[in-house]
Scaffold this active site. Structure first.
Site, PDB file in Angstrom:
ATOM      1  N   GLY A 256     -33.319 -31.399 -44.638  1.00 27.45           N
ATOM      2  CA  GLY A 256     -31.830 -31.489 -44.709  1.00 27.45           C
ATOM      3  C   GLY A 256     -31.296 -30.097 -44.170  1.00 27.45           C
ATOM      4  O   GLY A 256     -31.962 -29.674 -43.344  1.00 27.45           O
TER       5      GLY A 256
ATOM      6  N   ALA B 211     -34.037 -30.883 -28.339  1.00 30.12           N
ATOM      7  CA  ALA B 211     -32.548 -31.186 -28.394  1.00 30.12           C
ATOM      8  C   ALA B 211     -32.034 -31.661 -29.768  1.00 30.12           C
ATOM      9  O   ALA B 211     -30.924 -31.917 -29.856  1.00 30.12           O
ATOM     10  CB  ALA B 211     -31.977 -32.151 -27.213  1.00 30.12           C
ATOM     11  N   ALA B 212     -33.016 -31.708 -30.722  1.00 29.26           N
ATOM     12  CA  ALA B 212     -32.695 -32.157 -32.277  1.00 29.26           C
ATOM     13  C   ALA B 212     -31.426 -31.272 -32.485  1.00 29.26           C
ATOM     14  O   ALA B 212     -30.504 -31.670 -33.293  1.00 29.26           O
ATOM     15  CB  ALA B 212     -33.760 -32.127 -33.083  1.00 29.26           C
ATOM     16  N   GLY B 213     -31.672 -29.939 -32.412  1.00 28.47           N
ATOM     17  CA  GLY B 213     -30.536 -28.931 -32.846  1.00 28.47           C
ATOM     18  C   GLY B 213     -29.142 -29.090 -32.211  1.00 28.47           C
ATOM     19  O   GLY B 213     -27.988 -29.199 -32.707  1.00 28.47           O
ATOM     20  N   ASP B 214     -29.355 -29.565 -31.047  1.00 26.61           N
ATOM     21  CA  ASP B 214     -27.977 -29.822 -30.198  1.00 26.61           C
ATOM     22  C   ASP B 214     -27.596 -31.028 -30.545  1.00 26.61           C
ATOM     23  O   ASP B 214     -26.324 -31.107 -30.663  1.00 26.61           O
ATOM     24  CB  ASP B 214     -28.639 -29.995 -28.477  1.00 26.61           C
ATOM     25  CG  ASP B 214     -29.248 -28.916 -27.830  1.00 26.61           C
ATOM     26  OD1 ASP B 214     -28.768 -27.734 -28.458  1.00 26.61           O
ATOM     27  OD2 ASP B 214     -30.041 -28.716 -27.150  1.00 26.61           O
TER      28      ASP B 214
ATOM     29  N   GLY C  74     -36.946 -36.565 -24.692  1.00 32.11           N
ATOM     30  CA  GLY C  74     -36.200 -35.958 -23.587  1.00 32.11           C
ATOM     31  C   GLY C  74     -35.271 -35.316 -24.463  1.00 32.11           C
ATOM     32  O   GLY C  74     -34.793 -35.497 -25.520  1.00 32.11           O
TER      33      GLY C  74
ATOM     34  N   ASN D 238     -26.482 -30.324 -23.304  1.00 36.73           N
ATOM     35  CA  ASN D 238     -26.815 -31.305 -24.327  1.00 36.73           C
ATOM     36  C   ASN D 238     -25.912 -31.500 -25.606  1.00 36.73           C
ATOM     37  O   ASN D 238     -25.417 -32.441 -25.865  1.00 36.73           O
ATOM     38  CB  ASN D 238     -28.018 -30.776 -25.069  1.00 36.73           C
ATOM     39  CG  ASN D 238     -29.221 -30.724 -24.114  1.00 36.73           C
ATOM     40  OD1 ASN D 238     -29.125 -31.334 -23.233  1.00 36.73           O
ATOM     41  ND2 ASN D 238     -30.417 -30.118 -24.578  1.00 36.73           N
TER      42      ASN D 238
ATOM     43  N   GLY E 191     -30.506 -28.204 -21.426  1.00 33.35           N
ATOM     44  CA  GLY E 191     -29.633 -26.915 -21.456  1.00 33.35           C
ATOM     45  C   GLY E 191     -28.836 -27.402 -22.644  1.00 33.35           C
ATOM     46  O   GLY E 191     -28.225 -28.255 -22.814  1.00 33.35           O
TER      47      GLY E 191
ATOM     48  N   GLY F  34     -26.188 -26.095 -23.979  1.00 32.36           N
ATOM     49  CA  GLY F  34     -24.352 -26.380 -23.697  1.00 32.36           C
ATOM     50  C   GLY F  34     -24.263 -27.593 -23.353  1.00 32.36           C
ATOM     51  O   GLY F  34     -23.461 -28.278 -24.029  1.00 32.36           O
TER      52      GLY F  34
ATOM     53  N   ASN G 270     -31.450 -22.770 -37.413  1.00 32.42           N
ATOM     54  CA  ASN G 270     -32.626 -23.373 -38.115  1.00 32.42           C
ATOM     55  C   ASN G 270     -33.437 -22.505 -38.841  1.00 32.42           C
ATOM     56  O   ASN G 270     -33.014 -20.969 -38.988  1.00 32.42           O
ATOM     57  CB  ASN G 270     -33.481 -24.085 -37.067  1.00 32.42           C
ATOM     58  CG  ASN G 270     -34.219 -23.398 -36.053  1.00 32.42           C
ATOM     59  OD1 ASN G 270     -34.174 -22.261 -36.361  1.00 32.42           O
ATOM     60  ND2 ASN G 270     -34.516 -24.084 -35.021  1.00 32.42           N
TER      61      ASN G 270
ATOM     62  N   LEU H 274     -32.593 -27.280 -42.169  1.00 33.87           N
ATOM     63  CA  LEU H 274     -33.866 -27.067 -42.783  1.00 33.87           C
ATOM     64  C   LEU H 274     -34.886 -28.286 -42.294  1.00 33.87           C
ATOM     65  O   LEU H 274     -35.773 -28.715 -43.224  1.00 33.87           O
ATOM     66  CB  LEU H 274     -33.864 -27.213 -44.435  1.00 33.87           C
ATOM     67  CG  LEU H 274     -32.986 -25.968 -44.809  1.00 33.87           C
ATOM     68  CD1 LEU H 274     -32.640 -26.190 -46.321  1.00 33.87           C
ATOM     69  CD2 LEU H 274     -33.795 -24.713 -44.658  1.00 33.87           C
ATOM     70  N   GLY H 275     -34.523 -29.109 -41.323  1.00 41.70           N
ATOM     71  CA  GLY H 275     -35.471 -29.957 -40.704  1.00 41.70           C
ATOM     72  C   GLY H 275     -35.750 -31.331 -41.717  1.00 41.70           C
ATOM     73  O   GLY H 275     -34.797 -31.883 -42.153  1.00 41.70           O
TER      74      GLY H 275
HETATM   75  O1  RIB Z   1     -32.450 -27.414 -27.126  1.00 42.13           O
HETATM   76  C1  RIB Z   1     -32.850 -28.109 -26.153  1.00 42.13           C
HETATM   77  C2  RIB Z   1     -32.893 -27.457 -24.502  1.00 42.13           C
HETATM   78  O2  RIB Z   1     -33.437 -26.232 -24.568  1.00 42.13           O
HETATM   79  C3  RIB Z   1     -33.666 -28.008 -23.446  1.00 42.13           C
HETATM   80  O3  RIB Z   1     -32.804 -29.276 -22.848  1.00 42.13           O
HETATM   81  C4  RIB Z   1     -33.688 -26.960 -22.550  1.00 42.13           C
HETATM   82  O4  RIB Z   1     -33.062 -26.883 -21.537  1.00 42.13           O
HETATM   83  C5  RIB Z   1     -33.629 -25.516 -23.398  1.00 42.13           C
HETATM   84  O5  RIB Z   1     -32.792 -25.013 -22.930  1.00 42.13           O
END
Ligand code: RIB
Length: 307
Positions: free
Chosen positions: A225, A249-252, A287, A42, A38, A40, A184, A221-222
């Site tokens: 950068g 989850a890279a963005g998170d 993950g 993450n 999720g 939030g 992104n 921009l992945g």
């Molecule tokens: O940003 C990654 C998340 O997006 C995942 O953990 C998944 O739950 C989706 O909401």
């Protein structure tokens, strides 16, 4: 001072198979795991692992997934007193299919996240006096996102919005409530209505978002950068080359790294560099929450890149 993440908690149901199924096709997979996720949650975990006091505000269902999601956050030291348990529905889930080339399909069923509203914003408001930064995403209803941003602005708390998942219909009033927006390329294109395939297009998109009222735009921009546009002008932040295993989850990770750096007192160029490093580390592991690095891993990685 603390960071608060207001948003979604999902249990990620991850199945891996040699390739993704076609419509109507049943495939045999070779791996299955339930992983806390999720956007939030993450982002909250990303901040907490970097040693910054962190609170989560949101909703889980009254089910086993909800209990597991809260346990996972608490294990990472994220304060969960303001996460409501909603007995009327199930916890958010993300059904994620990943193939051997790391392509994925994701279906998110919001469950409790879809019922985030006024009472959740009220719990957030009572916490804002403790906070320096509020992290927002778009996996809970937009009216709640707007109300949370307005409450934070009134309390003098810096608002960072990750406009993910991508959508085209952000209300105009939201833009002027945002201090830093971090799309992104896909999300930026959805917001501005033109393709964001290269740096000139990213700069044009950032200028468009700034004209709508956002103070600072950071376009992720992945591998190229990030492009940052502030009131003083634009600058680039290079990415860190790594062997990517899984980009979930890279963005998170980026947004959590950015919020933690700002809470530490770093200026935007250095904070964005830290965010890029946290995102780079996250793609080296599979993950969502399991991929988010600790402060020690981050410092070791940064020291190695400076040698
Ligand atoms: O940003 C990654 C998340 O997006 C995942 O953990 C998944 O739950 C989706 O909401």
């Amino acid at each position: 001072m603390a960071v608060i993440s207001f948003g979604s908690l999902n249990m990620d149901l991850v199945a891996r198979s040699p390739r993704l199924p076609k419509p109507g096709e049943t495939l045999t997979g070779h791996f299955f795991e339930t992983i806390p996720g999720g956007k939030g949650a993450n982002q909250a975990v990303a901040v907490a692992r970097l040693g910054i006091p962190t609170q989560m505000v949101g909703r889980v269902g009254g089910d086993g997934f909800g209990r597991s999601l809260l346990n996972a956050l608490q294990t990472d030291g994220v304060g969960c007193d303001s996460v409501a348990v909603d007995e009327a529905t199930h916890s958010g889930v993300a059904m994620i299919a990943v193939d051997d080339a790391s392509e994925n399909h994701i279906i998110v069923v919001p469950g409790a996240n879809g019922r985030v509203g006024e009472s959740d914003v009220a719990r957030l408001s009572s916490l804002l006096f403790t906070a320096q930064v509020l992290l927002l995403q778009l996996e809970v209803p937009l009216p709640a996102v707007v109300a949370a941003a307005a409450a934070a602005q009134q309390a003098g708390v810096l608002v960072i919005l990750d406009p993910a998942p991508a959508r085209t219909d952000l209300p105009n009033e939201l833009y002027s409530l945002i201090d830093i927006i971090t799309p992104n390329q896909v999300e930026a294109a959805q917001l501005v209505g033109f393709s964001v395939g290269d740096r000139p297009a990213a700069l044009a998109a950032a200028e468009t978002l700034q004209r709508r009222g956002v103070k600072t735009v950071v376009i992720k921009l992945g591998r190229q950068g990030a492009l940052c546009l502030t009131a003083e002008g634009a600058f680039d932040v290079p990415s860190f080359p790594v062997q990517a295993v899984d980009t979930v989850a890279a963005g998170d990770a980026f947004n959590g790294g950015l919020a933690a750096a700002i809470a530490q007192g770093l200026a935007l160029p250095e904070a964005t560099r830290q965010a890029a490093a946290v995102a780079a580390l996250s793609v080296t592991k599979a993950g969502a929450q399991p991929s988010l690095p600790s402060r020690l891993s981050l410092e070791t990685f940064l020291a190695a890149t400076e040698m």
